[in-house]
Design an enzyme around this catalytic site. Structure first.
Site, PDB file in Angstrom:
ATOM      1  N   ASP A 113      35.382  39.275  26.947  1.00 54.47           N
ATOM      2  CA  ASP A 113      36.226  38.945  28.138  1.00 54.47           C
ATOM      3  C   ASP A 113      36.788  37.736  28.780  1.00 54.47           C
ATOM      4  OD1 ASP A 113      33.495  38.678  28.520  1.00 54.47           O
ATOM      5  OD2 ASP A 113      33.370  39.450  30.546  1.00 54.47           O
ATOM      6  N   GLU A 168      30.797  39.934  29.321  1.00 58.67           N
ATOM      7  CA  GLU A 168      29.481  39.399  29.553  1.00 58.67           C
ATOM      8  C   GLU A 168      29.526  38.653  30.733  1.00 58.67           C
ATOM      9  OE1 GLU A 168      27.431  35.627  29.965  1.00 58.67           O
ATOM     10  OE2 GLU A 168      29.582  35.839  29.684  1.00 58.67           O
TER      11      GLU A 168
HETATM   12 ZN    ZN Z   1      31.392  32.166  31.211  1.00 55.04          ZN
HETATM   13 ZN    ZN Z   2      30.829  32.582  28.032  1.00 53.92          ZN
END
Ligand code: ZN
Ligand code: ZN
Length: 413
Positions: free
Chosen positions: A86, A144
């Site tokens: 991401d 994440e």
């Molecule tokens: Zn980051």
């Molecule tokens: Zn990262």
């Protein structure tokens, strides 16, 4: 398990044929098309396409946009390799020719580099499938940055649907002169907790504060008093960061609102410090609300904590040894634990050792021009992860593939 020198030699051989132009094309395409957490459809498809072409058995849609590729060559260890997919809601300001084409979204944490490294490492390991025995599982993890993608993959059966790992390996791009591979046994990244606070007051006319309980004043006292939690209640030998990232209240100049909201983030490196700080935060919030005469107890919710990341000491020593053999002894350093956090460790089933290291990537000219004396002063002066100016150097494309391939080979039979 291959000896460090043998794994390093084999890695150089297997990756010698990789074209840096191809790596750069793949990377720049991902960089141009960043996608936010759990919306990494294009990125996931690109990774899945590469894995399929290399002969991996690919499962898409794990926890929405997660990708898992499995390649087995026979009996032997099972090695999991992970990259996150991401990007961030950041407006890119690098001016690079391949800068983000998605307004307001940017690969400002370098996850595009992680995907590139992982895809190319998967290719190299597949091309050399007759020289190793075991199973490589390649994981493209969504979200994440926001939303807990690792936990979502586990909830979607990551531990049951795919071969159980003997080790989990991952890496992150970081500022620093290109060519360093910070490694660390034990604690490498901190635990992170978000806390949502709601202060309940009594609203009314701005001209008649005596008829209200002003939640803005109470919340301001809370913010100020929270500054003493780390400075007065945490010992100098311990580490903690407490930040109020959002303060929301009110609508008009002449209206005292009936509530205020605070959003806090806490980073700690020890479970007992975490407990102590959270309970101090709670005490301060409750106490200030009581002191102000708030009509109702405050809302207080601890949400979405990432745990601390603790590298297995034996595994880290093994991987660091291979990286030393590859890049030279001076290239592998211990820069200490960082206050940043990761959900990487959640991907490992209970008891499975994992290792997470860094690859430094600041362009040499930018690093040399940065003010400051040593590594740490310059580190603070160059654009870091999440900066709109974060721009890793192309020279790290191939080394980041080699770190993964060599770490995998050190474990595969
Ligand atoms: Zn980051
Ligand atoms: Zn990262």
């Amino acid at each position: 398990m291959a000896e460090p020198d043998a794994a390093a030699r084999l890695t150089v051989e297997l990756t010698a044929g990789l074209s840096t132009a191809d790596l750069a094309d793949f990377y720049q395409d991902l960089h141009r098309h960043p996608e936010l957490s759990f919306r990494e459809h294009r990125t996931a498809a690109k990774l899945a396409g590469r894995l399929k072409a290399a002969g991996y058995q690919v499962t898409e849609g794990v926890a929405g946009t997660g990708v898992v590729g499995v390649l087995s060559t026979g009996a032997g260890p099972v090695v999991w390799l992970r990259a996150d997919l991401d990007a961030l809601p950041v407006e890119e300001a690098t001016g690079l020719p391949y800068a983000s084409a998605a307004g307001g979204v940017m690969h400002a944490c370098g996850h595009d580099l992680h995907v590139t490294w992982l895809a190319a490492a998967a290719d190299a390991l597949a091309a050399a499938r007759d020289v190793w025995s075991g199973t490589v599982v390649v994981i493209g993890q969504p979200a994440e940055e926001a939303g807990g993608g690792a936990a979502a993959m586990v909830a979607d059966g990551l531990h049951e649907r795919f071969p159980r790992p003997d080790v989990l390996l991952g890496q992150h791009v970081a500022p620093g002169p290109p060519g360093l591979y910070p490694h660390r046994a034990g604690l490498v990244m901190s635990a992170s907790d978000d806390v949502d606070v709601v202060v309940h007051g009594v609203g009314g006319h701005g001209s008649r504060p005596e008829a209200t309980v002003d939640p803005i004043v109470t919340a301001a006292h809370i913010v100020t008093r929270l500054q003493t939690v780390v400075s007065r209640e945490v010992a100098a030998r311990e580490s903690a960061v407490l930040t109020v990232g959002r303060f929301e209240a009110g609508t008009e100049h002449n209206v005292i609102p009936d509530r205020a909201r605070l959003a806090l983030n806490l980073r700690t490196q020890d479970p007992s410090v975490r407990r102590r700080v959270l309970s101090a935060v709670r005490r301060v919030v409750d106490g200030e609300c009581r002191a102000a005469g708030c009509p109702a107890p405050p809302g207080f919710e601890v949400v979405s904590g990432y745990p601390a990341t603790f590298n297995d000491a034996g595994l880290d020593a093994e991987v660091a040894a291979v990286h030393r053999a590859l890049f030279g002894a001076q290239s592998v350093i211990d820069a200490g634990p960082v206050m940043g956090s990761e959900d990487f460790s959640l991907l490992a089933p209970e008891g499975v050792p994992y290792d997470y290291w860094f690859v430094t990537s600041t362009p040499a000219a930018v690093w040399e021009a940065a003010p400051g004396e040593g590594l740490l002063e310059k580190f603070d002066a160059v654009p870091g992860n999440h900066s709109p100016l974060f721009a890793p150097d192309a020279s790290v494309l191939l080394p980041g593939v080699r770190t993964l391939v060599s770490a995998a080979l050190s474990r595969l039979a």
